[in-house]
Design a protein around this motif. Structure first.
Motif, PDB file in Angstrom:
ATOM      1  N   THR A 247       0.816  -1.221   0.000  1.00 33.91           N
ATOM      2  CA  THR A 247       0.000   0.000   0.000  1.00 33.91           C
ATOM      3  C   THR A 247       0.845   1.265   0.000  1.00 33.91           C
ATOM      4  O   THR A 247       0.345   2.344  -0.315  1.00 33.91           O
ATOM      5  N   ASP A 248       2.118   1.138   0.340  1.00 30.92           N
ATOM      6  CA  ASP A 248       3.026   2.285   0.327  1.00 30.92           C
ATOM      7  C   ASP A 248       3.794   2.278  -0.990  1.00 30.92           C
ATOM      8  O   ASP A 248       4.509   1.315  -1.298  1.00 30.92           O
ATOM      9  N   ALA A 249       3.663   3.334  -1.775  1.00 27.59           N
ATOM     10  CA  ALA A 249       4.245   3.364  -3.117  1.00 27.59           C
ATOM     11  C   ALA A 249       5.763   3.220  -3.089  1.00 27.59           C
ATOM     12  O   ALA A 249       6.345   2.522  -3.936  1.00 27.59           O
ATOM     13  N   ALA A 250       6.429   3.862  -2.125  1.00 27.70           N
ATOM     14  CA  ALA A 250       7.886   3.791  -2.058  1.00 27.70           C
ATOM     15  C   ALA A 250       8.342   2.368  -1.749  1.00 27.70           C
ATOM     16  O   ALA A 250       9.309   1.857  -2.344  1.00 27.70           O
ATOM     17  N   GLU A 251       7.638   1.706  -0.830  1.00 25.45           N
ATOM     18  CA  GLU A 251       8.008   0.332  -0.480  1.00 25.45           C
ATOM     19  C   GLU A 251       7.668  -0.616  -1.626  1.00 25.45           C
ATOM     20  O   GLU A 251       8.424  -1.556  -1.913  1.00 25.45           O
ATOM     21  N   GLN A 252       6.540  -0.393  -2.285  1.00 24.91           N
ATOM     22  CA  GLN A 252       6.201  -1.183  -3.464  1.00 24.91           C
ATOM     23  C   GLN A 252       7.319  -1.106  -4.498  1.00 24.91           C
ATOM     24  O   GLN A 252       7.692  -2.126  -5.103  1.00 24.91           O
ATOM     25  N   ALA A 253       7.837   0.089  -4.706  1.00 21.53           N
ATOM     26  CA  ALA A 253       8.892   0.278  -5.695  1.00 21.53           C
ATOM     27  C   ALA A 253      10.122  -0.544  -5.344  1.00 21.53           C
ATOM     28  O   ALA A 253      10.725  -1.188  -6.215  1.00 21.53           O
ATOM     29  N   ILE A 254      10.503  -0.546  -4.071  1.00 28.03           N
ATOM     30  CA  ILE A 254      11.676  -1.320  -3.634  1.00 28.03           C
ATOM     31  C   ILE A 254      11.473  -2.804  -3.904  1.00 28.03           C
ATOM     32  O   ILE A 254      12.366  -3.497  -4.418  1.00 28.03           O
ATOM     33  N   LEU A 255      10.289  -3.322  -3.564  1.00 27.38           N
ATOM     34  CA  LEU A 255      10.011  -4.745  -3.732  1.00 27.38           C
ATOM     35  C   LEU A 255       9.947  -5.133  -5.209  1.00 27.38           C
ATOM     36  O   LEU A 255      10.470  -6.181  -5.612  1.00 27.38           O
ATOM     37  N   LEU A 256       9.322  -4.303  -6.017  1.00 27.97           N
ATOM     38  CA  LEU A 256       9.219  -4.605  -7.443  1.00 27.97           C
ATOM     39  C   LEU A 256      10.574  -4.480  -8.136  1.00 27.97           C
ATOM     40  O   LEU A 256      10.864  -5.218  -9.086  1.00 27.97           O
ATOM     41  N   GLN A 257      11.407  -3.561  -7.683  1.00 34.44           N
ATOM     42  CA  GLN A 257      12.761  -3.459  -8.242  1.00 34.44           C
ATOM     43  C   GLN A 257      13.569  -4.706  -7.907  1.00 34.44           C
ATOM     44  O   GLN A 257      14.366  -5.182  -8.714  1.00 34.44           O
ATOM     45  N   ALA A 258      13.369  -5.245  -6.703  1.00 27.87           N
ATOM     46  CA  ALA A 258      14.044  -6.497  -6.334  1.00 27.87           C
ATOM     47  C   ALA A 258      13.545  -7.646  -7.207  1.00 27.87           C
ATOM     48  O   ALA A 258      14.331  -8.502  -7.642  1.00 27.87           O
ATOM     49  N   ALA A 259      12.235  -7.668  -7.476  1.00 27.29           N
ATOM     50  CA  ALA A 259      11.684  -8.698  -8.369  1.00 27.29           C
ATOM     51  C   ALA A 259      12.255  -8.552  -9.773  1.00 27.29           C
ATOM     52  O   ALA A 259      12.558  -9.543 -10.449  1.00 27.29           O
ATOM     53  N   ALA A 260      12.412  -7.302 -10.230  1.00 28.44           N
ATOM     54  CA  ALA A 260      12.991  -7.058 -11.552  1.00 28.44           C
ATOM     55  C   ALA A 260      14.433  -7.555 -11.608  1.00 28.44           C
ATOM     56  O   ALA A 260      14.849  -8.163 -12.605  1.00 28.44           O
ATOM     57  N   ALA A 261      15.186  -7.314 -10.531  1.00 27.92           N
ATOM     58  CA  ALA A 261      16.576  -7.779 -10.494  1.00 27.92           C
ATOM     59  C   ALA A 261      16.624  -9.303 -10.556  1.00 27.92           C
ATOM     60  O   ALA A 261      17.476  -9.891 -11.240  1.00 27.92           O
ATOM     61  N   ASN A 262      15.706  -9.960  -9.839  1.00 23.90           N
ATOM     62  CA  ASN A 262      15.642 -11.421  -9.886  1.00 23.90           C
ATOM     63  C   ASN A 262      15.342 -11.911 -11.289  1.00 23.90           C
ATOM     64  O   ASN A 262      15.958 -12.870 -11.781  1.00 23.90           O
ATOM     65  N   ALA A 263      14.406 -11.241 -11.968  1.00 28.25           N
ATOM     66  CA  ALA A 263      14.037 -11.645 -13.322  1.00 28.25           C
ATOM     67  C   ALA A 263      15.191 -11.455 -14.300  1.00 28.25           C
ATOM     68  O   ALA A 263      15.407 -12.280 -15.200  1.00 28.25           O
ATOM     69  N   ARG A 264      15.950 -10.372 -14.144  1.00 24.68           N
ATOM     70  CA  ARG A 264      17.096 -10.155 -15.034  1.00 24.68           C
ATOM     71  C   ARG A 264      18.149 -11.238 -14.840  1.00 24.68           C
ATOM     72  O   ARG A 264      18.825 -11.632 -15.805  1.00 24.68           O
ATOM     73  N   ARG A 265      18.294 -11.711 -13.606  1.00 26.22           N
ATOM     74  CA  ARG A 265      19.312 -12.730 -13.325  1.00 26.22           C
ATOM     75  C   ARG A 265      18.865 -14.135 -13.722  1.00 26.22           C
ATOM     76  O   ARG A 265      19.671 -14.930 -14.209  1.00 26.22           O
ATOM     77  N   PHE A 266      17.581 -14.450 -13.484  1.00 22.00           N
ATOM     78  CA  PHE A 266      17.148 -15.840 -13.592  1.00 22.00           C
ATOM     79  C   PHE A 266      15.991 -16.063 -14.561  1.00 22.00           C
ATOM     80  O   PHE A 266      15.526 -17.182 -14.713  1.00 22.00           O
ATOM     81  N   GLY A 267      15.530 -14.995 -15.243  1.00 22.53           N
ATOM     82  CA  GLY A 267      14.464 -15.150 -16.221  1.00 22.53           C
ATOM     83  C   GLY A 267      13.077 -15.016 -15.621  1.00 22.53           C
ATOM     84  O   GLY A 267      12.902 -14.877 -14.408  1.00 22.53           O
ATOM     85  N   ASP A 268      12.091 -15.048 -16.495  1.00 21.71           N
ATOM     86  CA  ASP A 268      10.687 -14.865 -16.104  1.00 21.71           C
ATOM     87  C   ASP A 268      10.182 -16.094 -15.368  1.00 21.71           C
ATOM     88  O   ASP A 268      10.182 -17.200 -15.897  1.00 21.71           O
TER      89      ASP A 268
END
Length: 250
Positions: free
Chosen positions: A184-205
């Motif tokens: 519900t907090d936009a700043a925290e959402q951004a941190i979590l989604l950026q971490a998910a993006a980093a995971n996807a770049r390393r290991f794929g979709d």
């Protein structure tokens, strides 16, 4: 009795090989309790120490009074091992655990120091992930990391998300995506989604279709840090032309 002493009981098995399977994704246990004859304790303790998952765990050996002298001297002299006489009550069991914890780790370290150590542990795990793991498997701690992502907040939650971004499993990526999308907090959402993006770049979709659809909804909604991070994550998933068409239509 372990629960009464403040421990979370993870598994109970009859051999080290089955214990390893039960502990998959849980990391290294703090304490392993072994009960049985002196011969059983000697053999199982050696197996515990030989296994990378449990080699650093404290050992509490439950043994009969008459068999105590038959426990290997190397175990009796080890400060990370303590003996408890079978047939004792809950208070003697808790006392044996307390002595073991005090002798091996200095006892209760307090909330502030515990938080400091948690941050240091997260940083160490991130470095292990960056190095490729080596003898350590990042997935071994995934279940506890996922639980910490739910229970922690602020800098600690961000640190846990960074560690999870180095765990090469579908569930780790989906945990990060789910936490980011449900936030519900936009700043925290951004941190979590950026971490998910980093995971996807390393290991794929590894996202599930429902999460992809929710990402599209978030990134095409009102602008802000969460929408920007959702767009980064969507791009990192590299979903292909068919999904790109859905985004254009949306």
């Amino acid at each position: 009795w372990l629960g009464q002493a403040g421990y979370e009981v993870l598994a109970g098995d009859s051999a080290v090989t089955t214990l390893r399977t039960s502990l998959a994704g849980r990391g290294t246990p703090d304490v392993v309790v072994i009960a049985g004859s002196a011969a059983t304790l000697n053999n199982q303790s050696r197996a515990i120490r030989a296994d990378a998952l449990t080699s650093g765990s404290l050992l509490l050996l439950a043994v009969g009074e008459t068999e105590r002298p038959q426990i290997d001297r190397s175990l009796r002299d080890d400060r990370s091992v303590n003996l408890w006489t079978q047939g004792g009550d809950a208070s003697t069991f808790a006392g044996a655990l307390g002595v073991l914890a005090q002798r091996a780790g200095g006892g209760d370290i307090g909330v502030e120091r515990s938080q400091q150590l948690a941050m240091q542990a997260a940083a160490a795990l991130t470095r292990i992930g960056q190095s490729g793991g080596g003898v350590f498997r990042m997935a071994d701690g995934e279940i506890d990391l996922a639980a910490a992502l739910k229970s922690q907040a602020g800098p600690m939650r961000a640190a846990v998300a960074e560690v999870l971004s180095w765990v090469p499993t579908p569930s780790a990526q989906r945990t990060l995506l789910g936490a980011g999308l449900d936030g519900t907090d936009a700043a925290e959402q951004a941190i979590l989604l950026q971490a998910a993006a980093a995971n996807a770049r390393r290991f794929g979709d590894k996202a599930d279709p429902g999460q992809v659809e929710r990402l599209r909804t978030l990134m095409t909604g009102a602008p802000g840090p969460a929408a920007d991070a959702a767009a980064q994550c969507y791009g990192a998933l590299n979903l292909g032309p068919a999904e790109a068409i859905k985004l254009i239509v949306k």
